[in-house]
Design a protein around this motif. Structure first.
Motif, mmCIF file in Angstrom:
data_model
loop_
_atom_site.group_PDB
_atom_site.id
_atom_site.type_symbol
_atom_site.label_atom_id
_atom_site.label_comp_id
_atom_site.label_asym_id
_atom_site.label_seq_id
_atom_site.Cartn_x
_atom_site.Cartn_y
_atom_site.Cartn_z
ATOM 1 N N THR A 144 0.238 5.594 -7.224
ATOM 2 C CA THR A 144 1.453 4.482 -6.863
ATOM 3 C C THR A 144 0.556 3.788 -5.771
ATOM 4 O O THR A 144 -0.341 4.378 -4.829
ATOM 5 C CB THR A 144 2.139 5.671 -6.373
ATOM 6 N N MET A 145 1.646 2.715 -5.966
ATOM 7 C CA MET A 145 1.567 2.163 -4.742
ATOM 8 C C MET A 145 2.626 1.850 -3.899
ATOM 9 O O MET A 145 4.392 1.954 -4.818
ATOM 10 C CB MET A 145 0.460 1.006 -5.292
ATOM 11 N N ALA A 146 2.765 1.667 -2.845
ATOM 12 C CA ALA A 146 4.352 1.091 -2.093
ATOM 13 C C ALA A 146 4.363 -0.316 -2.707
ATOM 14 O O ALA A 146 3.943 -1.015 -1.939
ATOM 15 C CB ALA A 146 4.475 1.924 -0.971
ATOM 16 N N GLU A 147 5.430 -0.773 -3.108
ATOM 17 C CA GLU A 147 6.168 -1.880 -3.412
ATOM 18 C C GLU A 147 7.525 -2.000 -2.629
ATOM 19 O O GLU A 147 8.998 -1.496 -2.152
ATOM 20 C CB GLU A 147 6.675 -1.699 -4.608
ATOM 21 N N ARG B 212 4.748 3.799 -9.799
ATOM 22 C CA ARG B 212 3.203 4.149 -9.874
ATOM 23 C C ARG B 212 2.661 3.313 -11.377
ATOM 24 O O ARG B 212 3.487 2.637 -11.824
ATOM 25 C CB ARG B 212 3.792 5.395 -11.411
ATOM 26 N N THR B 213 1.125 2.765 -11.117
ATOM 27 C CA THR B 213 0.958 1.916 -11.135
ATOM 28 C C THR B 213 0.379 2.354 -13.318
ATOM 29 O O THR B 213 -0.218 3.658 -13.206
ATOM 30 C CB THR B 213 -0.512 1.212 -10.540
ATOM 31 N N GLN B 214 -0.290 1.311 -13.862
ATOM 32 C CA GLN B 214 -0.299 1.296 -14.453
ATOM 33 C C GLN B 214 -1.731 1.625 -15.383
ATOM 34 O O GLN B 214 -1.865 1.970 -16.539
ATOM 35 C CB GLN B 214 -0.139 0.122 -16.317
ATOM 36 N N GLN B 215 -2.782 0.923 -14.581
ATOM 37 C CA GLN B 215 -3.738 0.631 -14.732
ATOM 38 C C GLN B 215 -5.270 2.053 -14.129
ATOM 39 O O GLN B 215 -5.834 1.812 -13.347
ATOM 40 C CB GLN B 215 -4.483 -0.169 -13.713
ATOM 41 N N HIS B 216 -4.364 2.921 -14.967
ATOM 42 C CA HIS B 216 -5.634 4.146 -15.113
ATOM 43 C C HIS B 216 -5.307 5.297 -16.060
ATOM 44 O O HIS B 216 -4.707 4.995 -17.514
ATOM 45 C CB HIS B 216 -4.504 5.021 -14.141
#
Length: 495
Positions: free
Chosen positions: A162-165, A347-351
């Motif tokens: 995840t990354m904070a947006e 939650r990013t989709q690049q994984h």
């Protein structure tokens, strides 16, 4: 206050019961006397020193439960061997909880215990540290039989996926960039919060929050334009507010909602902050009216998918009745837009998702044979008197009435919670909880053990004091054998 069983302790059950009743403590009064994070709460809080936990821990929770944050806090802090599981469930075991899907939880637990207690190779510790149900978007309902979604996994917490947006609270809604400062005043109605639902649902009717459009209308609302692509969040959304208040005491109630194209508003998660606790729960500090503060309200952890075309909505209120006791006076806050931010754990989709073993379908032991004369049920109603301005929220929580055939034991129970408040009068707040339970045993039409217990708690307040009255009574074969009343006044300390 329940009686001992004569089949366990014999004829002395009656005297034992009377002794138990005479020594029954008023636990509600005790809790009210500890309004800050003092030794009462510290002594049992594992977060004081996670390293003291040396046993392996398997923590299980549900997104509809009141205690879900515990699982991820343990995952982050504990150094002992750990596994965590969070489903869509309410406060019940994962092999019988709602909402579905439910799992073969007993088999899963046996794998854990076989590994740690029998030294069997179950491959349990080769699996991800956390397994989580990512919930799809759903329309707002006060109960769900099922929450669609999928299982995901995390090897650590906070999640590395995840990354904070950040989204800025601007005067015209949420935006990816801050706009010029504006000062927006807001004062919530005292009935704000009546759509919240139960703090800790058990999987019955009327426990979940209703459509939040009604509540949104009582709130300071910030919307993001319709999403151009789906967004998944995992973790605790945080709102950072530049805010001032006209009173020394105030509370913030913050909600995150998923708004469908037709306007239906589903609450995703929420957070509450007593502003006198803005620097911690140990020593409340009154607000200086008019002074601007930078405060942070963390919402409950959640896993949720916002679909394309939906809007993300965050709201701010100064009341959450009856979830939170009202501040002594109605409060007006001033939020500085352009300087306040919503931080979302996207939650990013690049994984690549870890392939997870199937948790299976629930298998349990044969249940007791019961004969029900009434089934458990819940109801939640709101009565609004437009002449007096009084609003009453009533929650009926029935356990039903049933006979355990094997032991000839009959059990019934019910709670009725009644919360009332008048428009513009926070000091009119009144909470009443009536609870009753019946336990009896009858053989050949002769009641040999026939007991009833009734309790009533009433909470009111003045500007400086919380007032609690309580009454309890016990009956044996329809004769009242004992009763007791308590009264307790506690000085409000930042409440």
């Amino acid at each position: 206050m329940r009686p001992p069983d004569p089949e366990v302790v014999g004829d002395r059950w009656y005297d034992m019961w009377l002794q138990r009743l005479e020594n029954a403590p008023n636990l509600v009064a005790k809790w009210m006397s500890h309004q800050t994070r003092d030794q009462q709460w510290i002594h049992g809080s594992v977060c004081e020193d996670y390293d003291t936990i040396q046993a392996a821990v398997y923590a299980v929770g549900g997104w509809a439960d009141g205690y879900t944050n515990t699982v991820v806090r343990l995952c982050e802090g504990i150094t002992a061997p750990f596994r965590g599981l969070i489903g869509p469930w309410s406060h019940a075991y994962p092999w019988k909880a709602k909402p579905y899907p439910i799992i073969d939880g007993l088999k899963d637990l046996c794998r854990w215990w076989d590994h740690w207690l029998k030294n069997k190779d179950t491959r349990m510790m080769e699996e991800p540290r956390l397994r989580i149900w990512m919930q799809d978007s759903v329309p707002p309902l006060t109960s769900y039989s099922e929450r669609p979604g999928r299982w995901i996994s995390e090897d650590s917490w906070p999640s590395l996926k995840t990354m904070a947006e950040c989204f800025h609270l601007n005067a015209d809604g949420l935006g990816r960039k801050p706009k010029s400062e504006r000062f927006i005043e807001h004062c919530s109605e005292v009935i704000s919060g009546v759509t919240h639902g139960d703090w800790c649902p058990y999987g019955f009717e009327a426990e979940m929050p209703s459509d939040q459009r009604e509540e949104d209308g009582r709130s300071l609302v910030f919307d993001l334009p319709a999403l151009k692509r789906r967004m998944e969040i995992l973790g605790a959304p945080v709102i950072q507010l530049d805010v001032s208040c006209d009173q020394p005491n105030a509370v913030l109630y913050v909600r995150l909602c998923d708004v469908a194209p037709d306007g239906a508003s589903t609450r995703v998660t929420y957070g509450v902050l007593n502003l006198t606790h803005r620097k911690g729960h140990e020593c409340p500090q009154s607000l200086e009216p008019g002074k601007r503060y930078q405060v942070e309200v963390s919402m409950n952890n959640i896993a949720h998918v916002f679909p394309k075309g939906h809007r993300i909505r965050v709201t701010v209120q100064t009341a959450a009745w009856p979830l939170v006791w009202p501040s002594p006076k109605r409060t007006t806050i001033t939020v500085t837009t352009g300087r306040s931010v919503l931080e979302m754990p996207v939650r990013t989709q690049q994984h690549k998702e870890t392939k997870l073993p199937d948790l299976g379908k629930p298998v349990t032991a044969e249940p007791l044979e019961l004969v029900s004369s009434s089934v458990p049920h819940r109801s939640r109603t709101i009565h609004r008197d437009f002449v007096s301005g009084e609003t009453v929220v009533e929650m009926v929580k029935s356990r039903g009435r049933y006979l355990i055939k094997d032991t000839h034991t009959e059990i019934a129970g019910e709670s009725i919670e009644t919360y009332s408040i008048k428009d513009n009068e926070p000091l009119s707040a009144r909470a009443q909880v009536d609870h009753s339970i019946l336990i009896k045993r009858e053989r050949e039409r002769e009641p040999e053990w026939d007991t009833r217990i009734k309790t009533r708690f009433i909470l009111t307040a003045t500007e400086s004091v919380l007032n609690l009255t309580a009454h309890a009574e016990a009956h044996s074969k329809d004769v009242r054998i004992w009763s007791k009343s308590w009264e307790k006044s506690v000085v409000r300390n930042g409440v």
